[in-house]
Structures are given as C-alpha cells and as structure tokens.
Scaffold this active site. Structure first.
Site, PDB file in Angstrom:
ATOM      1  N   LYS A 272       0.888  -1.186   0.000  1.00 19.88           N
ATOM      2  CA  LYS A 272       0.000   0.000   0.000  1.00 19.88           C
ATOM      3  C   LYS A 272       0.912   1.218   0.000  1.00 19.88           C
ATOM      4  CE  LYS A 272      -1.918   3.040   1.990  1.00 19.88           C
ATOM      5  NZ  LYS A 272      -1.570   4.435   1.578  1.00 19.88           N
TER       6      LYS A 272
ATOM      7  N   GLU B 287       9.744   1.698  10.621  1.00 22.69           N
ATOM      8  CA  GLU B 287      10.843   2.633  10.313  1.00 22.69           C
ATOM      9  C   GLU B 287      10.222   4.019  10.337  1.00 22.69           C
ATOM     10  OE1 GLU B 287      13.833   1.759  10.114  1.00 22.69           O
ATOM     11  OE2 GLU B 287      13.849  -0.338   9.517  1.00 22.69           O
TER      12      GLU B 287
ATOM     13  N   CYS C 265      14.469  10.549   6.244  1.00 24.78           N
ATOM     14  CA  CYS C 265      14.195  10.292   7.667  1.00 24.78           C
ATOM     15  C   CYS C 265      15.435  10.530   8.530  1.00 24.78           C
ATOM     16  CB  CYS C 265      13.676   8.883   7.852  1.00 24.78           C
ATOM     17  SG  CYS C 265      14.728   7.651   7.103  1.00 24.78           S
TER      18      CYS C 265
ATOM     19  N   GLU D 165      10.088  16.509  14.027  1.00 25.46           N
ATOM     20  CA  GLU D 165      10.635  16.317  12.691  1.00 25.46           C
ATOM     21  C   GLU D 165       9.995  17.338  11.735  1.00 25.46           C
ATOM     22  OE1 GLU D 165       9.379  12.769  10.614  1.00 25.46           O
ATOM     23  OE2 GLU D 165      11.457  12.395  10.073  1.00 25.46           O
TER      24      GLU D 165
END
Ligand code: NAD
Length: 503
Positions: free
Chosen positions: A195, A270, A304, A401
């Site tokens: 997905k 992750e 990331c 973040e």
C-alpha cells in the site's frame, strides 16, 4: 486522464492508469473512488489513483493468503524465488529511465536523483534480497532433558516465512520503499500486499506491471492504492495479514502498533527522526561544512535520517553555520526535469504548510534565520534551504521532525553538553560526528542513543548494514542479516530417539 505527460526538455512520461494489482490482474476499486495526483512542481493534476475500500483490501489479502498457502509457492525452490527477483531487477534496469522520469513527475525530485539514487537502490535491493532467498538456515541444538527416560533428544530450528505481509510505504523514496518491503518478503517465501502513499503511488503501480512481466505467480505481490486511514488501516486490521512492514511517520507507526495488538501481528516500524550532525572543534571543516549541508538539503530534507539539528563547537560555530548557509543559498531549485536543478519541491501543499509553520514558530521562539525561511516560488511546493541559528532544546523545532530543507543550529561548549543535547529528543534514528580524533569519535559514538552513527559522513545507507531506530524512531531493523528476523519466525523441532543398542 492523459496517459502521457509532456515535460520540459522533451521528456514524455507515461502515467499508469487508476487500477490496482490483485491476484495477478489489474482491476478498479469496487466503490469507484479515486484520488487526484498532482505534480508538486507545477501543481497540475497529472493522474488519478484508486482509493481502495475495505472490500478491495480484503480481496487483495485473500489473494495473497491463497498464494501463500498454495502448494506451488510453498514448494518453489528458494533459488527460484531469488530468480524471480533477479528477473524483476533486469526489467527495472531496462525501464530505469522511464521509472525515474515517473518518480520525478510524481514526487518532484531531480531526475538525476531519481535515476542515480532511487532506481539504483531499487535494482540493488532486488538483487541483494534475491541472493538471500537461498540463505535461510536453522541450527542444531543440544538439549539437557530433565528426566532420564532412556531417550536421546535431538532438536533443530528452521525459519518459516511469517505469511502475508502488508507493506505500507511513504512518499519520499516511493519505488525504493516498495522494493524494500516486497523483495525480502518474497525472498523468504512470504506473499505481499503493498500500500504505497497516496501522495506518490505511480512508480509502485509501474513496478506492478514489471512484476507481471517477470512472471511472479498470481497473488504473490498485490498492490492496493488509497488513503492510510481506510485502505492502510484495513490492511493493519486484517486477521490474515501476519506482519506489517511500515515506513512512515511516528504518529502513524504508533497507531499501527496499537492496532496490531488485536491480531498480534509482527511489525517492523521505520519512523521519523531528528538526527544531529555534530561538528567537534578539531573537525576538518573542508569536509564538515559540505557534509553538514549534505546531511540536510538533499531530497529537500525529506529524508528520515536528515541531519536536522546542527550541534557545533562554539569555537567554530559561526564559520560552520555561515558555510552551510552559503551552500544552501547556492542550491538551484526548480523542476526536476531541468538538469541544472539540485532541489525539487516538497511533495505536497500539506507538507509545505507544515514546514512553513514549524519554521515560523521556531523564529517566534527565538531562532534566527541565517538563510531561507520562506517559500521559494509562487507555484509549486518549493521551500528555500534554511539555516536557523540560536536553537534551544525547548523549541518545538528542536524536538519535532520538519521533513524539509531546514536545519536548526546550536553552539555547544563541552562533551557533556554535546552528549546531552544529541540524545535530548524522543527520536533515535541517526547521528553524525565530524572530527579528526578517532578516540573522541568512538567514545562519543558509544554514547549516542540511535540506530546508526556515522563518522565524517552522513546518510550512508547500505543494504548490508542493519538500519532502523531506537525510541520513537521505530521498532526492528531492515537490511543486512537482521532482515531475516523481520520476515521469518523460528520453529523448533524436537525429537526423541530410541537407541536400540545402548537404550
Ligand atoms: P505517513 O505516516 O503519513 O504515511 C505513511 C504511509 O502510512 C502512507 O502509505 C499512508 O497512507 C499510511 N497510513 C497513514 N495512516 C495509516 C493508518 N492509520 N494505518 C495504516 N496506514 C496508514 O508518513 P509520510 O508523511 O508518508 O512519510 C514521511 C514520514 O516517513 C516521515 O516521518 C519520515 O521520517 C518517515 N520515514 C522514515 C523512514 C525510516 O526508514 N525510518 C524512511 C522514510 C520516511
């Protein structure tokens, strides 16, 4: 919708139709819902993808389950699963330029990056995991039975594929992430429902075309597109999905982990990061300044492990932040199809709003903009490379973040302060240390609470090196030998032997 999209420089990009791959066939969604796809550089609508319903996801999972249980898949030689991945690698290599153009159109990143990073990684990963297919092995275990029943015991373990894997991926490296989920699953004998992110599904759909061409047995790899809160969640909730391999934000990872408790799914997560780039007083600044810029600006900061906090020894602070800002100011932003362009747009208007909002709040809280800190064009989701100085750990932008080309710099005085600041976020994905002193480098590396520490480099990922995060950056590891644990379960087999001579 148009099947071909024209772009500057004569690039014509073929866009896949709004369909999903279920049980080896292309199909539409049962509810007829679609999601509009926009080019982030022009904001033009370029395609539609299906917004899968719970029923669509159920069909895909049932197909993957049937394929997993089938005798043909169970009995396929591990080397032949590896050959399928190798064949797919060859097809991706054949179509690499097409796929790279499609990635640039959908995600916005410069074509050279799509071709030399995303596509190269995807091809390498298919080959790397293809090689793993024949390396699954258990171990012989010597037992110490509690009672002396005259038997001799033998035990061994074998590694079994977990079953149907739901691979849920983000938009920053769309094709690479799709391969990173499907290739190990297939190598170890699982089947998959992918997905992709609703923001960037197109290259995963093109991968589906090549999966069919490579001859993967029907149902072994299925692709459903759609929103996370319904299609993604339906995959997470499905009782026949035995494992979720997820890359994305920490907030979504937390939801997935909580939902997975009901069916006791295996999960690898992750997630996000707030990785520090640490420049010590003795660093070679000819390396460290471009290194710090390179830690944050590529992919417009949508990495990331991006070095989004710059911790610099106070004695060299000004020189370093001015040097990084100068590099930021010099980067050329624009359409990923312009060969001179180094940075593309952010992926969406939502992401542009988020980055703008976090920077504005950082400035309100006292950070000083050294460069950037604003939108870079009226059209397209471009944001200027930004260096903010005077960061403090209590600022929101020091803790959350950003996922944009924005670095928050802080001057540090001594090793204790460096250690404390470096570890002072809820994340633990990566960190880099820039120094000429090998002792300091290793002593500090040992103190950093994160999944990867780089020394005099940043953002080096390698398929042979385990990758993942501590704290809110995730759970489990991908890549390297660790990947076996992510897609297989050990099964112990214990037997009692009756010894006819001595027994
Ligand atoms: P996101 O969490 O919004 O979405 C990721 C995927 O999850 C998408 O496919 C989305 O549709 C799906 N999703 C959303 N809600 C869901 C739900 N309730 N159930 C199931 N699936 C759901 O993340 P994003 O904005 O697409 O990606 C950016 C994030 O990804 C950043 O935080 C970044 O740090 C992280 N990321 C981490 C790594 C890593 O390896 N650690 C790598 C790349 C990106």
């Amino acid at each position: 919708m148009k099947a071909m999209i024209e772009r500057a420089g004569g690039a014509a990009v073929r866009v896949p139709a709004a369909r999903m791959l279920i049980n080896g066939e292309w199909c539409e969604g049962d509810a007829g819902r679609v999601i509009a796809v926009h080019d982030p550089a022009t904001e033009e609508k370029i395609a539609e993808v299906v917004a899968a319903s719970v029923t669509d996801v159920d069909r895909a999972v049932l197909a993957a389950h049937r394929a997993f249980e089938s005798r043909a898949w169970q009995k396929m030689r591990p080397l032949d699963r590896g050959r399928l991945l190798e064949k797919l690698a060859l097809l991706v290599e054949r179509d690499a330029e097409d796929l790279a153009r499609l990635e640039t159109l959908d995600n916005g990143k410069p074509y050279a990056v799509s071709r030399n990073v995303d596509l190269k990684f995807a091809i390498d990963a298919l080959r790397y995991y293809g090689g793993w297919s024949s390396k699954m092995a258990g171990e012989y275990i010597q037992l110490s039975p509690l009672g002396d029943d005259g038997g001799t015991y033998r035990a061994y373990t074998e590694r079994k594929p977990v079953g149907v894997v739901g691979g849920i991926t983000p938009w920053n490296f769309p094709l690479g992430q799709a391969v990173q989920k499907m290739a190990p699953a297939i190598a170890f004998g699982c089947t998959v429902v992918l997905k992709p992110s609703e923001e960037a599904s197109l290259t995963t759909l093109r991968l589906g075309e090549l999966i069919l061409e490579a001859g993967f047995p029907e149902g072994t790899v299925n692709i459903v597109t759609g929103y996370g809160h319904d299609a993604g969640q339906a995959l997470v909730d499905h009782p026949l999905v035995r494992k979720i391999a997820f890359t994305g934000s920490t907030a979504t990872g937390q939801k997935i982990l909580a939902s997975s408790a009901r069916t006791m799914k295996r999960v690898t997560l992750e997630l996000g990061g707030k990785s520090p780039t640490i420049v010590l007083a003795d660093a070679d600044l000819n390396l460290a300044i471009p290194g710090a810029a390179n830690a944050i600006f590529p992919n417009s900061g949508q990495i990331c492990t991006a070095g989004s906090r710059l911790l610099v020894d106070a004695s060299i602070y000004d020189e370093v932040i001015q040097g990084v800002a100068e590099i930021g100011r010099g980067l050329k932003l624009g359409s990923g199809f312009d060969p001179a362009v180094q940075l593309g747009p952010l992926v969406s208007s939502r992401q542009l709003e988020r980055v703008s909002g976090l920077v504005a709040q950082g400035i309100e809280e006292g950070a000083e903009p050294i460069c950037g800190a604003g939108r870079a064009a009226d059209t397209g989701y471009f944001y200027q490379p930004t260096v903010l100085s005077g960061g403090r750990a209590d600022m929101r932008i020091a803790q959350e973040e950003v996922f944009g080309p924005v670095v928050l710099a802080m001057a540090v005085q001594d090793p204790q302060e460096i250690r404390a600041l470096a570890n002072d976020t809820a994340y633990g994905l990566g960190a880099s240390i820039w120094t000429r002193d090998i002792n300091k480098a290793h002593l500090l590396a040992a103190e950093l609470d994160c999944g990867t520490v780089w020394i005099n480099t940043h953002n080096v990922l390698d398929l042979a090196m385990p990758f993942g995060g501590t704290k809110l950056s995730g759970l489990g590891r991908e890549f390297g030998t660790e990947v076996i644990h992510a897609y297989t379960e050990p099964r112990a087999v214990c037997m009692r032997l009756q010894d006819p001579v001595y027994g």
